[in-house]
Design an enzyme around this catalytic site. Sequence first.
Site, PDB file in Angstrom:
ATOM      1  N   ASP A   9     -20.032   2.993  41.313  1.00 13.64           N
ATOM      2  CA  ASP A   9     -19.501   1.718  41.759  1.00 13.64           C
ATOM      3  C   ASP A   9     -18.025   1.542  41.444  1.00 13.64           C
ATOM      4  OD1 ASP A   9     -20.454  -0.352  43.164  1.00 13.64           O
ATOM      5  OD2 ASP A   9     -21.771  -1.092  41.594  1.00 13.64           O
TER       6      ASP A   9
ATOM      7  N   ASN B 148     -27.155   0.311  51.925  1.00 10.99           N
ATOM      8  CA  ASN B 148     -25.745   0.520  52.292  1.00 10.99           C
ATOM      9  C   ASN B 148     -25.518   0.558  53.807  1.00 10.99           C
ATOM     10  OD1 ASN B 148     -24.887   2.626  49.433  1.00 10.99           O
ATOM     11  ND2 ASN B 148     -24.509   0.452  49.740  1.00 10.99           N
TER      12      ASN B 148
HETATM   13  C1  FPP Z   1     -19.849   2.061  45.616  1.00  8.24           C
HETATM   14  O1  FPP Z   1     -18.531   1.551  45.516  1.00  8.24           O
HETATM   15  C2  FPP Z   1     -19.818   3.388  46.200  1.00  8.24           C
HETATM   16  C3  FPP Z   1     -20.534   3.749  47.293  1.00  8.24           C
HETATM   17  C4  FPP Z   1     -21.420   2.842  48.032  1.00  8.24           C
HETATM   18  C5  FPP Z   1     -20.418   5.113  47.833  1.00  8.24           C
HETATM   19  C6  FPP Z   1     -20.376   6.230  46.840  1.00  8.24           C
HETATM   20  C7  FPP Z   1     -20.067   7.445  47.588  1.00  8.24           C
HETATM   21  C8  FPP Z   1     -19.147   8.378  47.265  1.00  8.24           C
HETATM   22  C9  FPP Z   1     -18.385   8.422  46.012  1.00  8.24           C
HETATM   23  C10 FPP Z   1     -18.832   9.457  48.257  1.00  8.24           C
HETATM   24  C11 FPP Z   1     -19.938  10.314  48.702  1.00  8.24           C
HETATM   25  C12 FPP Z   1     -20.667  10.989  47.598  1.00  8.24           C
HETATM   26  C13 FPP Z   1     -20.787  12.318  47.423  1.00  8.24           C
HETATM   27  C14 FPP Z   1     -21.740  12.834  46.395  1.00  8.24           C
HETATM   28  C15 FPP Z   1     -20.015  13.278  48.228  1.00  8.24           C
HETATM   29  P1  FPP Z   1     -18.144   0.262  46.327  1.00  8.24           P
HETATM   30  O2  FPP Z   1     -17.682   0.670  47.674  1.00  8.24           O
HETATM   31  O3  FPP Z   1     -19.323  -0.656  46.332  1.00  8.24           O
HETATM   32  O4  FPP Z   1     -16.971  -0.309  45.511  1.00  8.24           O
HETATM   33  P2  FPP Z   1     -16.716  -1.822  45.159  1.00  8.24           P
HETATM   34  O5  FPP Z   1     -17.933  -2.314  44.431  1.00  8.24           O
HETATM   35  O6  FPP Z   1     -15.498  -1.761  44.284  1.00  8.24           O
HETATM   36  O7  FPP Z   1     -16.454  -2.531  46.454  1.00  8.24           O
END
Ligand code: FPP
Length: 213
Positions: free
Chosen positions: A2, A50
């Site tokens: 996150d 998501n």
């Molecule tokens: C949450 O941060 C993150 C995600 C929903 C995506 C995580 C995915 C990756 C790091 C890339 C793909 C993974 C791999 C293993 C290649 P957020 O977008 O909710 O951030 P925020 O809470 O600050 O808005």
Amino acid sequence: MDGNGRWAKRKGLPRAVGHQRGVEAVRKLVRSVGDMGIDCLTLYAFSSENWKRPEEEVDDLMNLMRKFIKSDLPEFVANNVRLKIIGDWQGLAPDIVAMLEDALEQTAGGTHTLAVALNYGAQQEIASAAAKAAASGEVTEESIAAHLYTADLPPLDLLIRTSGEVRLSNFLLWQAAYAEMAFVDTLWPDFAPEHLQQALDDFAQRERRYGGR
Ligand code: FPP
């Protein structure tokens, strides 16, 4: 994982860059877990909820997944990393499913596991495992656990959530029954091997009683 979005926002960058930097953080961690004595690292990359995000962001995440598998697969094979996918990943785009099937096959002999949760939701996992257990005629804790995506993984010892959020968000709910929790403020793109080591050091100080005394 996150905090990618907030990391980007704080730097005045597009969200997509936050996710890209999130992948960099993944890469560094995967390279270091072997030395830390971790048998299995599980990452929550894409939840079944998501899909509610804007289409452009979902596309960005899926493209990052494609790139990551393509670029890092040889390194996984060389470093004995066994890839494991948990979640309803067969429902992803056919080319991603094909890439993942190939990656699973190529890494099957690995000695430590990188589990990636894709299109994953714990409530769905538990409901589906319970239904399978019922169909087998034996509904027990063991039979449900045997039908979870994680049936062949070691017990969950430590669950870390980054970015200051203090909830589980439908991740490994069954498996977390006796896991230790670590909630850290670090945003995912900044979560480095040193942060994981710190969480392991804190974990090592905990006394786990599993309800006993
Ligand atoms: C949450 O941060 C993150 C995600 C929903 C995506 C995580 C995915 C990756 C790091 C890339 C793909 C993974 C791999 C293993 C290649 P957020 O977008 O909710 O951030 P925020 O809470 O600050 O808005």
